[in-house]
Motif scaffolding. Structure first.
Motif, PDB file in Angstrom:
ATOM      1  N   LEU A  78       0.833  -3.283  -9.204  1.00  0.00           N
ATOM      2  CA  LEU A  78       1.496  -4.512  -9.658  1.00  0.00           C
ATOM      3  C   LEU A  78       2.049  -5.361  -8.508  1.00  0.00           C
ATOM      4  N   ALA A  79       2.864  -4.748  -7.621  1.00  0.00           N
ATOM      5  CA  ALA A  79       3.503  -5.548  -6.567  1.00  0.00           C
ATOM      6  C   ALA A  79       2.438  -6.227  -5.701  1.00  0.00           C
ATOM      7  N   GLU A  80       1.389  -5.458  -5.376  1.00  0.00           N
ATOM      8  CA  GLU A  80       0.306  -5.984  -4.550  1.00  0.00           C
ATOM      9  C   GLU A  80      -0.421  -7.137  -5.258  1.00  0.00           C
ATOM     10  N   ALA A  81      -0.672  -6.962  -6.548  1.00  0.00           N
ATOM     11  CA  ALA A  81      -1.400  -7.982  -7.320  1.00  0.00           C
ATOM     12  C   ALA A  81      -0.584  -9.274  -7.374  1.00  0.00           C
ATOM     13  N   LEU A  82       0.737  -9.153  -7.573  1.00  0.00           N
ATOM     14  CA  LEU A  82       1.571 -10.356  -7.656  1.00  0.00           C
ATOM     15  C   LEU A  82       1.635 -11.057  -6.299  1.00  0.00           C
ATOM     16  N   ARG A  83       1.705 -10.244  -5.235  1.00  0.00           N
ATOM     17  CA  ARG A  83       1.731 -10.826  -3.882  1.00  0.00           C
ATOM     18  C   ARG A  83       0.432 -11.604  -3.633  1.00  0.00           C
ATOM     19  N   ALA A  84      -0.687 -10.977  -3.982  1.00  0.00           N
ATOM     20  CA  ALA A  84      -1.991 -11.635  -3.773  1.00  0.00           C
ATOM     21  C   ALA A  84      -2.068 -12.951  -4.546  1.00  0.00           C
ATOM     22  N   ARG A  85      -1.616 -12.939  -5.806  1.00  0.00           N
ATOM     23  CA  ARG A  85      -1.647 -14.166  -6.620  1.00  0.00           C
ATOM     24  C   ARG A  85      -0.778 -15.247  -5.981  1.00  0.00           C
ATOM     25  N   ARG A  86       0.416 -14.854  -5.495  1.00  0.00           N
ATOM     26  CA  ARG A  86       1.326 -15.844  -4.872  1.00  0.00           C
ATOM     27  C   ARG A  86       0.700 -16.445  -3.625  1.00  0.00           C
ATOM     28  N   GLU A  87      -0.106 -15.605  -2.940  1.00  0.00           N
ATOM     29  CA  GLU A  87      -0.758 -16.109  -1.717  1.00  0.00           C
ATOM     30  C   GLU A  87      -2.040 -16.879  -2.033  1.00  0.00           C
ATOM     31  N   GLY A  88      -2.296 -17.080  -3.320  1.00  0.00           N
ATOM     32  CA  GLY A  88      -3.438 -17.901  -3.718  1.00  0.00           C
ATOM     33  C   GLY A  88      -4.742 -17.131  -3.872  1.00  0.00           C
ATOM     34  N   ASP A  89      -4.689 -15.811  -3.771  1.00  0.00           N
ATOM     35  CA  ASP A  89      -5.890 -14.991  -3.926  1.00  0.00           C
ATOM     36  C   ASP A  89      -6.135 -14.754  -5.415  1.00  0.00           C
ATOM     37  N   ALA A  90      -7.193 -15.369  -5.960  1.00  0.00           N
ATOM     38  CA  ALA A  90      -7.447 -15.272  -7.406  1.00  0.00           C
ATOM     39  C   ALA A  90      -8.479 -14.197  -7.737  1.00  0.00           C
ATOM     40  N   GLY A  91      -8.889 -13.411  -6.718  1.00  0.00           N
ATOM     41  CA  GLY A  91      -9.912 -12.366  -6.921  1.00  0.00           C
ATOM     42  C   GLY A  91      -9.369 -11.191  -7.719  1.00  0.00           C
ATOM     43  N   PRO A  92     -10.243 -10.222  -8.029  1.00  0.00           N
ATOM     44  CA  PRO A  92      -9.779  -9.066  -8.794  1.00  0.00           C
ATOM     45  C   PRO A  92      -8.747  -8.267  -7.992  1.00  0.00           C
ATOM     46  N   PRO A  93      -7.586  -7.969  -8.578  1.00  0.00           N
ATOM     47  CA  PRO A  93      -6.536  -7.263  -7.836  1.00  0.00           C
ATOM     48  C   PRO A  93      -6.928  -5.822  -7.526  1.00  0.00           C
ATOM     49  N   ALA A  94      -6.310  -5.252  -6.477  1.00  0.00           N
ATOM     50  CA  ALA A  94      -6.637  -3.881  -6.056  1.00  0.00           C
ATOM     51  C   ALA A  94      -6.187  -2.866  -7.101  1.00  0.00           C
ATOM     52  N   GLU A  95      -7.044  -1.885  -7.341  1.00  0.00           N
ATOM     53  CA  GLU A  95      -6.706  -0.802  -8.281  1.00  0.00           C
ATOM     54  C   GLU A  95      -5.964   0.316  -7.541  1.00  0.00           C
ATOM     55  N   LEU A  96      -5.276   1.150  -8.290  1.00  0.00           N
ATOM     56  CA  LEU A  96      -4.624   2.315  -7.688  1.00  0.00           C
ATOM     57  C   LEU A  96      -5.696   3.235  -7.109  1.00  0.00           C
ATOM     58  N   VAL A  97      -5.359   3.886  -5.984  1.00  0.00           N
ATOM     59  CA  VAL A  97      -6.230   4.928  -5.432  1.00  0.00           C
ATOM     60  C   VAL A  97      -5.421   6.222  -5.318  1.00  0.00           C
ATOM     61  N   TYR A  98      -6.123   7.334  -5.185  1.00  0.00           N
ATOM     62  CA  TYR A  98      -5.480   8.643  -5.346  1.00  0.00           C
ATOM     63  C   TYR A  98      -5.573   9.558  -4.130  1.00  0.00           C
ATOM     64  N   ASN A  99      -6.029   9.021  -3.010  1.00  0.00           N
ATOM     65  CA  ASN A  99      -6.205   9.857  -1.820  1.00  0.00           C
ATOM     66  C   ASN A  99      -5.300   9.426  -0.668  1.00  0.00           C
ATOM     67  N   ARG A 100      -4.347   8.533  -0.951  1.00  0.00           N
ATOM     68  CA  ARG A 100      -3.558   7.946   0.130  1.00  0.00           C
ATOM     69  C   ARG A 100      -2.066   8.180  -0.099  1.00  0.00           C
ATOM     70  N   PRO A 101      -1.444   9.136   0.626  1.00  0.00           N
ATOM     71  CA  PRO A 101      -0.009   9.357   0.426  1.00  0.00           C
ATOM     72  C   PRO A 101       0.819   8.174   0.955  1.00  0.00           C
ATOM     73  N   VAL A 102       2.004   7.989   0.370  1.00  0.00           N
ATOM     74  CA  VAL A 102       2.906   6.917   0.825  1.00  0.00           C
ATOM     75  C   VAL A 102       3.421   7.285   2.213  1.00  0.00           C
ATOM     76  N   GLU A 103       3.219   6.389   3.161  1.00  0.00           N
ATOM     77  CA  GLU A 103       3.629   6.667   4.542  1.00  0.00           C
ATOM     78  C   GLU A 103       5.128   6.884   4.637  1.00  0.00           C
ATOM     79  N   GLY A 104       5.514   7.935   5.350  1.00  0.00           N
ATOM     80  CA  GLY A 104       6.930   8.178   5.610  1.00  0.00           C
ATOM     81  C   GLY A 104       7.679   8.833   4.463  1.00  0.00           C
ATOM     82  N   ALA A 105       7.021   9.040   3.322  1.00  0.00           N
ATOM     83  CA  ALA A 105       7.701   9.657   2.176  1.00  0.00           C
ATOM     84  C   ALA A 105       7.511  11.173   2.206  1.00  0.00           C
ATOM     85  N   GLY A 106       8.416  11.889   1.533  1.00  0.00           N
ATOM     86  CA  GLY A 106       8.306  13.354   1.469  1.00  0.00           C
ATOM     87  C   GLY A 106       8.318  13.826   0.022  1.00  0.00           C
ATOM     88  N   GLY A 107       7.926  15.073  -0.220  1.00  0.00           N
ATOM     89  CA  GLY A 107       7.944  15.657  -1.573  1.00  0.00           C
ATOM     90  C   GLY A 107       7.072  14.877  -2.528  1.00  0.00           C
TER      91      GLY A 107
END
Ligand code: 2IP
Ligand code: CA
Length: 377
Positions: free
Chosen positions: A316-345
């Motif tokens: 959601l946050a990424e899609a809204l940012r892209a729309r605000r920046e004028g990017d009308a393309g299909p928004p990025a979908e969630l992916v499942y192989n990328r941990p959040v940088e710097g987060a634990g547990g």
């Protein structure tokens, strides 16, 4: 690769059977409850529980899939750690042993003195599941297990599973809470791209048999790989005025922005997996979550089914940012192989910034347009 989807469904059936068994034994159920501690805590809940059922189910799925598909070993992940704290403060590593007797002995070290319960559970763990599903048996996939990894949520909506309310009346087919929202979620994703590929949702508490009063379950599956799109379900038609389902924890700003879009058809339900299932079944047209309170294991399996039906889950946050920046393309979908940088547990695998789940692209666009003006999103 023949057999992988069938194995995921078989594992979900075994898991659903164990989930029902644990609830069936009321005195045992009390014993099964242990409190979550430390970094595994889902920050939304003051008290978050994991149950032996949760831990055991995850280990059974891991064990069964790893045995049949050695290429998957080391690539099957889940919400729970297999360390279980007993009431006496000991730590037991829950695992599937070589024989039902050994598994029963291990479970007894947690459940002492409930020998019968430990034996019942061990029998369920070692039981062979035979599926009689001709449509599923006919599915052959062009994807190899060495390219995939798995996320398991052994029991999503644990709180509802523990509270166990059976009498929650659905509104337009959507149960606001109760046992119906407890689901087994098993999703496989592409190790390289992180895209969800196979999804199985099992509803252990779908309905009660009117005669025996026993709970009966059902399952749904979907495949989205390359150009292949297959599912046990067909695509429900879009409503002209969308119905949006939300968590009860969703704030006033998001509710207020979506209300006009839905003509008052905002619905609330427990369970991230259950709300995703509502979209899959066409009971809702979208599920909006504005915060990072769900995880990879909540979304992977339902996301694969949504993709199989032509929908998706976008960040959601990424899609809204892209729309605000004028990017009308299909928004990025969630992916499942990328941990959040710097987060634990558990936070490493949080779906940061929330998401929108949808079936029909026009509903996704309408939701993003409605949320575009919400401050802070
Ligand atoms: C939970 C569960 C909760 C959900 C939360 C998930 O998973 O699905 O119900 O919150 O996001 O992580 P909500 O009901 O407000 O959507 P689990 O029960 O497996 O911890
Ligand atoms: Ca969950």
């Amino acid at each position: 690769m023949a057999g992988l989807l069938q194995a995921l469904v078989g594992a979900s059936e075994k898991a659903a059977h164990i989930a029902r068994l644990c609830r069936g034994e009321q005195p045992l159920f009390q014993l099964l409850v242990a409190e979550k501690k430390g970094t595994d805590r889902n920050r939304r809940f003051l008290r978050d529980f994991k149950t032996l059922a949760d831990v055991l189910i995850q280990e059974v799925i891991k064990h069964d899939l790893g045995k049949e598909f050695p290429d998957l070993r080391g690539h099957i992940h889940g919400e729970e750690s297999n360390e279980f704290q007993t009431g006496q403060g000991d730590t037991v590593t829950v695992q599937v042993c070589a024989s039902p007797g050994d598994t029963a002995a291990l479970l007894l070290s947690v459940l002492e003195p409930e020998r019968e319960a430990a034996e019942l559970l061990a029998a369920a763990v070692h039981r062979e599941v035979v599926l009689s599903d001709a449509e599923l048996a006919g599915v052959e996939l062009g994807v190899h297990p060495r390219d995939l990894a798995v996320w398991i949520d052994p029991i999503d909506s644990t709180n509802e599973y523990i509270a166990g309310r059976e009498d929650v009346t659905p509104l337009d087919g959507i149960a606001p809470g109760g046992l119906r929202s407890a689901l087994v979620l098993i999703g496989a994703y592409d190790r390289r791209t992180g895209s969800p590929v196979l999804g199985v949702i099992n509803e252990p508490f779908f309905q009660r048999d009117p005669q025996s009063r026993r709970w009966q379950g059902r399952y749904h599956w979907g495949v989205a790989y390359g150009a292949t799109r297959l599912s046990s379900l067909s695509v429900p038609p879009p409503r002209p005025t969308p119905c949006v389902v939300l968590s009860r924890a969703e704030g006033a700003a998001v509710r207020g922005a979506l209300e006009p879009l839905c003509g008052g058809r905002l619905r609330f339900a427990a369970g991230a997996g259950y709300k995703l299932l509502c979209v899959i079944l066409g009971l809702a047209d979208a599920y909006v979550l504005s915060e990072g309170t769900t995880f990879a294991w909540d979304a992977c399996a339902p996301h694969a089914i949504l993709r199989a039906l032509g929908g998706g889950v976008v960040a959601l946050a990424e899609a809204l940012r892209a729309r605000r920046e004028g990017d009308a393309g299909p928004p990025a979908e969630l992916v499942y192989n990328r941990p959040v940088e710097g987060a634990g547990g558990a936070e490493r695998w949080a779906n940061r910034g929330g998401f929108v789940a949808y079936l029909h692209p026009q509903h996704l666009e309408a939701v993003l347009a409605a949320l575009g003006t919400v401050p802070g999103l």
